[in-house]
Design a protein around this motif. Structure first.
Motif, PDB file in Angstrom:
ATOM      1  N   GLU A  15       0.174 -58.514 -58.578  1.00  0.00           N
ATOM      2  CA  GLU A  15       0.250 -58.472 -59.848  1.00  0.00           C
ATOM      3  C   GLU A  15       1.217 -57.905 -59.922  1.00  0.00           C
ATOM      4  O   GLU A  15       1.727 -58.335 -61.110  1.00  0.00           O
ATOM      5  CB  GLU A  15      -0.899 -57.417 -60.193  1.00  0.00           C
ATOM      6  N   THR A  16       2.072 -56.912 -59.629  1.00  0.00           N
ATOM      7  CA  THR A  16       3.574 -56.301 -58.957  1.00  0.00           C
ATOM      8  C   THR A  16       4.381 -58.059 -59.380  1.00  0.00           C
ATOM      9  O   THR A  16       5.023 -57.796 -60.278  1.00  0.00           O
ATOM     10  CB  THR A  16       3.538 -55.632 -58.355  1.00  0.00           C
ATOM     11  N   VAL A  17       4.011 -58.699 -58.742  1.00  0.00           N
ATOM     12  CA  VAL A  17       5.044 -59.602 -58.330  1.00  0.00           C
ATOM     13  C   VAL A  17       4.972 -60.535 -59.000  1.00  0.00           C
ATOM     14  O   VAL A  17       5.839 -60.712 -60.236  1.00  0.00           O
ATOM     15  CB  VAL A  17       4.785 -60.616 -56.258  1.00  0.00           C
ATOM     16  N   ALA A  18       4.105 -61.064 -59.246  1.00  0.00           N
ATOM     17  CA  ALA A  18       3.692 -61.944 -60.994  1.00  0.00           C
ATOM     18  C   ALA A  18       4.420 -61.165 -62.771  1.00  0.00           C
ATOM     19  O   ALA A  18       5.490 -61.535 -63.288  1.00  0.00           O
ATOM     20  CB  ALA A  18       2.285 -61.659 -61.437  1.00  0.00           C
ATOM     21  N   THR A  19       4.066 -59.428 -62.615  1.00  0.00           N
ATOM     22  CA  THR A  19       5.164 -58.982 -64.022  1.00  0.00           C
ATOM     23  C   THR A  19       6.402 -59.240 -63.426  1.00  0.00           C
ATOM     24  O   THR A  19       6.771 -59.282 -64.261  1.00  0.00           O
ATOM     25  CB  THR A  19       4.107 -57.433 -63.479  1.00  0.00           C
ATOM     26  N   ALA A  20       6.977 -59.361 -62.389  1.00  0.00           N
ATOM     27  CA  ALA A  20       8.147 -58.970 -62.096  1.00  0.00           C
ATOM     28  C   ALA A  20       9.172 -60.310 -61.909  1.00  0.00           C
ATOM     29  O   ALA A  20      10.046 -60.610 -62.478  1.00  0.00           O
ATOM     30  CB  ALA A  20       8.732 -58.275 -60.662  1.00  0.00           C
ATOM     31  N   ALA A  21       8.575 -61.298 -62.069  1.00  0.00           N
ATOM     32  CA  ALA A  21       8.530 -62.749 -62.337  1.00  0.00           C
ATOM     33  C   ALA A  21       8.630 -63.160 -63.464  1.00  0.00           C
ATOM     34  O   ALA A  21       9.701 -63.652 -63.812  1.00  0.00           O
ATOM     35  CB  ALA A  21       7.615 -63.974 -61.753  1.00  0.00           C
ATOM     36  N   TRP A  22       7.855 -62.149 -64.746  1.00  0.00           N
ATOM     37  CA  TRP A  22       8.302 -62.271 -66.276  1.00  0.00           C
ATOM     38  C   TRP A  22       9.578 -61.312 -66.400  1.00  0.00           C
ATOM     39  O   TRP A  22       9.977 -62.589 -67.788  1.00  0.00           O
ATOM     40  CB  TRP A  22       7.134 -61.839 -66.476  1.00  0.00           C
ATOM     41  N   ARG A  23      10.334 -60.495 -66.016  1.00  0.00           N
ATOM     42  CA  ARG A  23      11.338 -59.966 -65.645  1.00  0.00           C
ATOM     43  C   ARG A  23      11.855 -60.380 -65.117  1.00  0.00           C
ATOM     44  O   ARG A  23      13.108 -58.936 -64.822  1.00  0.00           O
ATOM     45  CB  ARG A  23      10.954 -58.426 -66.277  1.00  0.00           C
ATOM     46  N   ASN A 105      13.686 -81.005 -60.220  1.00  0.00           N
ATOM     47  CA  ASN A 105      11.919 -80.572 -60.577  1.00  0.00           C
ATOM     48  C   ASN A 105      11.946 -79.006 -60.006  1.00  0.00           C
ATOM     49  O   ASN A 105      11.500 -79.465 -57.860  1.00  0.00           O
ATOM     50  CB  ASN A 105      11.181 -81.555 -60.882  1.00  0.00           C
ATOM     51  N   GLU A 106      11.649 -78.332 -59.725  1.00  0.00           N
ATOM     52  CA  GLU A 106      10.989 -76.831 -59.213  1.00  0.00           C
ATOM     53  C   GLU A 106      10.085 -76.567 -59.446  1.00  0.00           C
ATOM     54  O   GLU A 106       9.438 -75.987 -60.603  1.00  0.00           O
ATOM     55  CB  GLU A 106      12.503 -75.914 -59.512  1.00  0.00           C
ATOM     56  N   THR A 107       9.395 -76.232 -58.669  1.00  0.00           N
ATOM     57  CA  THR A 107       8.092 -75.371 -58.540  1.00  0.00           C
ATOM     58  C   THR A 107       7.890 -74.128 -57.665  1.00  0.00           C
ATOM     59  O   THR A 107       8.355 -74.234 -56.713  1.00  0.00           O
ATOM     60  CB  THR A 107       7.188 -76.537 -58.316  1.00  0.00           C
ATOM     61  N   LEU A 108       7.361 -73.186 -58.497  1.00  0.00           N
ATOM     62  CA  LEU A 108       7.234 -71.868 -57.734  1.00  0.00           C
ATOM     63  C   LEU A 108       6.040 -71.534 -57.648  1.00  0.00           C
ATOM     64  O   LEU A 108       5.369 -71.226 -59.121  1.00  0.00           O
ATOM     65  CB  LEU A 108       8.119 -70.466 -58.364  1.00  0.00           C
ATOM     66  N   ASN A 109       5.088 -71.619 -56.618  1.00  0.00           N
ATOM     67  CA  ASN A 109       3.685 -70.821 -56.837  1.00  0.00           C
ATOM     68  C   ASN A 109       3.215 -69.150 -56.568  1.00  0.00           C
ATOM     69  O   ASN A 109       3.965 -69.651 -54.826  1.00  0.00           O
ATOM     70  CB  ASN A 109       2.677 -71.504 -55.536  1.00  0.00           C
ATOM     71  N   TYR A 110       3.021 -68.389 -56.801  1.00  0.00           N
ATOM     72  CA  TYR A 110       2.649 -67.150 -56.121  1.00  0.00           C
ATOM     73  C   TYR A 110       1.178 -66.993 -56.011  1.00  0.00           C
ATOM     74  O   TYR A 110       0.663 -67.136 -56.887  1.00  0.00           O
ATOM     75  CB  TYR A 110       3.471 -65.880 -56.925  1.00  0.00           C
ATOM     76  N   VAL A 111       0.565 -66.362 -54.894  1.00  0.00           N
ATOM     77  CA  VAL A 111      -0.646 -66.439 -54.466  1.00  0.00           C
ATOM     78  C   VAL A 111      -0.724 -65.331 -53.742  1.00  0.00           C
ATOM     79  O   VAL A 111       0.307 -65.470 -52.640  1.00  0.00           O
ATOM     80  CB  VAL A 111      -1.616 -67.613 -54.215  1.00  0.00           C
ATOM     81  N   PRO A 112      -1.506 -64.448 -53.884  1.00  0.00           N
ATOM     82  CA  PRO A 112      -2.151 -63.838 -52.565  1.00  0.00           C
ATOM     83  C   PRO A 112      -2.069 -64.155 -51.521  1.00  0.00           C
ATOM     84  O   PRO A 112      -2.128 -65.118 -51.104  1.00  0.00           O
ATOM     85  CB  PRO A 112      -3.471 -63.167 -52.635  1.00  0.00           C
ATOM     86  N   GLU A 159      13.226 -58.600 -55.829  1.00  0.00           N
ATOM     87  CA  GLU A 159      12.906 -57.133 -55.529  1.00  0.00           C
ATOM     88  C   GLU A 159      12.971 -55.794 -56.222  1.00  0.00           C
ATOM     89  O   GLU A 159      12.897 -55.077 -55.803  1.00  0.00           O
ATOM     90  CB  GLU A 159      13.936 -56.841 -54.290  1.00  0.00           C
ATOM     91  N   TRP A 160      14.668 -56.500 -56.960  1.00  0.00           N
ATOM     92  CA  TRP A 160      15.309 -55.648 -57.983  1.00  0.00           C
ATOM     93  C   TRP A 160      14.523 -55.130 -58.964  1.00  0.00           C
ATOM     94  O   TRP A 160      14.075 -53.963 -59.795  1.00  0.00           O
ATOM     95  CB  TRP A 160      17.037 -56.581 -58.442  1.00  0.00           C
ATOM     96  N   VAL A 161      13.882 -56.207 -59.434  1.00  0.00           N
ATOM     97  CA  VAL A 161      12.664 -55.942 -60.622  1.00  0.00           C
ATOM     98  C   VAL A 161      11.731 -54.933 -60.121  1.00  0.00           C
ATOM     99  O   VAL A 161      11.375 -54.681 -60.978  1.00  0.00           O
ATOM    100  CB  VAL A 161      12.360 -57.202 -60.967  1.00  0.00           C
TER     101      VAL A 161
END
Length: 223
Positions: A15-23, A105-112, A159-161
């Motif tokens: 949840e923290t990392v996903a929020t940071a990805a938006w910002r 074409n770049e893909t980023l996949n965030y999962v636990p 990490e900064w975000v």
């Protein structure tokens, strides 16, 4: 065509990392990305779908600019899907600028993380294709190396975000505690003031009652 892949573990919950990805942008670690604009956003079956336009600056050497041209600002479109139920965030990005000759074409996949759900695993892949110009394989290597370098900067940016988010939570908690303490102090002051006022009224009432009793006693003594 060149394919670049990478995995990285963040020591933070999904949840923290996903929020940071938006910002993530803008940030001081990856200043090449200068802005993001939301084009469309909708929720389908509990999944958040977002289409964003990403503005950035691509630093090409002079010889590459002579082959594909130059642009002051480069654009890419990003499509993302966030599924809070399955705790998965996928971002897919492709460039719009230089698309006649270059496709990234770049893909980023965030999962636990599969072995530790309190951490987040990032799987990253980029497929680079250059066509219609000389030295295409050399340019593909150049772009792949640039993506690899930017990936490291991107992780530092995350990490900064995240630190910034944690600081905001601490500031909010501190402000809330200060408000609660100030409210408690105000209530205590009001209670103390009210008690003092009641004590003053009681003392004045008692004195008035004593004065009346004294007057009555003096009047009776005259008879």
């Amino acid at each position: 065509m060149k394919i670049w892949t990478s995995e990285h573990t963040f020591n933070h919950p999904w949840e923290t990392v996903a929020t940071a990805a938006w910002r993530k942008y803008p940030n001081p670690h990856n200043p090449a990305v200068i802005g993001t604009d939301v084009v469309e956003r909708k929720v389908v079956d509990g999944v958040l779908h977002t289409h964003r336009l990403v503005s950035s600056i691509w630093y090409f050497p002079k010889w590459a600019q002579a082959l594909i041209g130059s642009a002051k600002v480069c654009y890419a479109r990003e499509h993302s899907e966030v599924n809070p139920s399955s705790r998965q965030m996928i971002l897919r990005t492709i460039n719009l600028t230089f698309c006649r000759h270059i496709a990234v074409n770049e893909t980023l996949n965030y999962v636990p993380h599969p072995s530790d759900p309190s951490k987040t695993l990032l799987r990253q892949e980029a497929v680079v294709t250059v066509k219609g110009v000389p030295l295409n394989h050399y340019m593909e290597d150049l772009l792949t190396n640039k993506i690899s370098n930017n990936a490291g900067k991107g992780r530092q940016a995350m990490e900064w975000v995240i630190k910034k988010l944690n600081d905001e939570v601490k500031d909010l908690t501190r402000s809330t505690d200060e408000i609660l303490n100030q409210t408690k102090k105000s209530i205590d002051d009001i209670t103390s003031s009210a008690k003092k006022s009641m004590d003053d009224i009681s003392q004045k009432a008692k004195k008035s009652f004593d004065d009346i009793q004294s007057l009555r006693s003096g009047n009776f003594s005259e008879f």
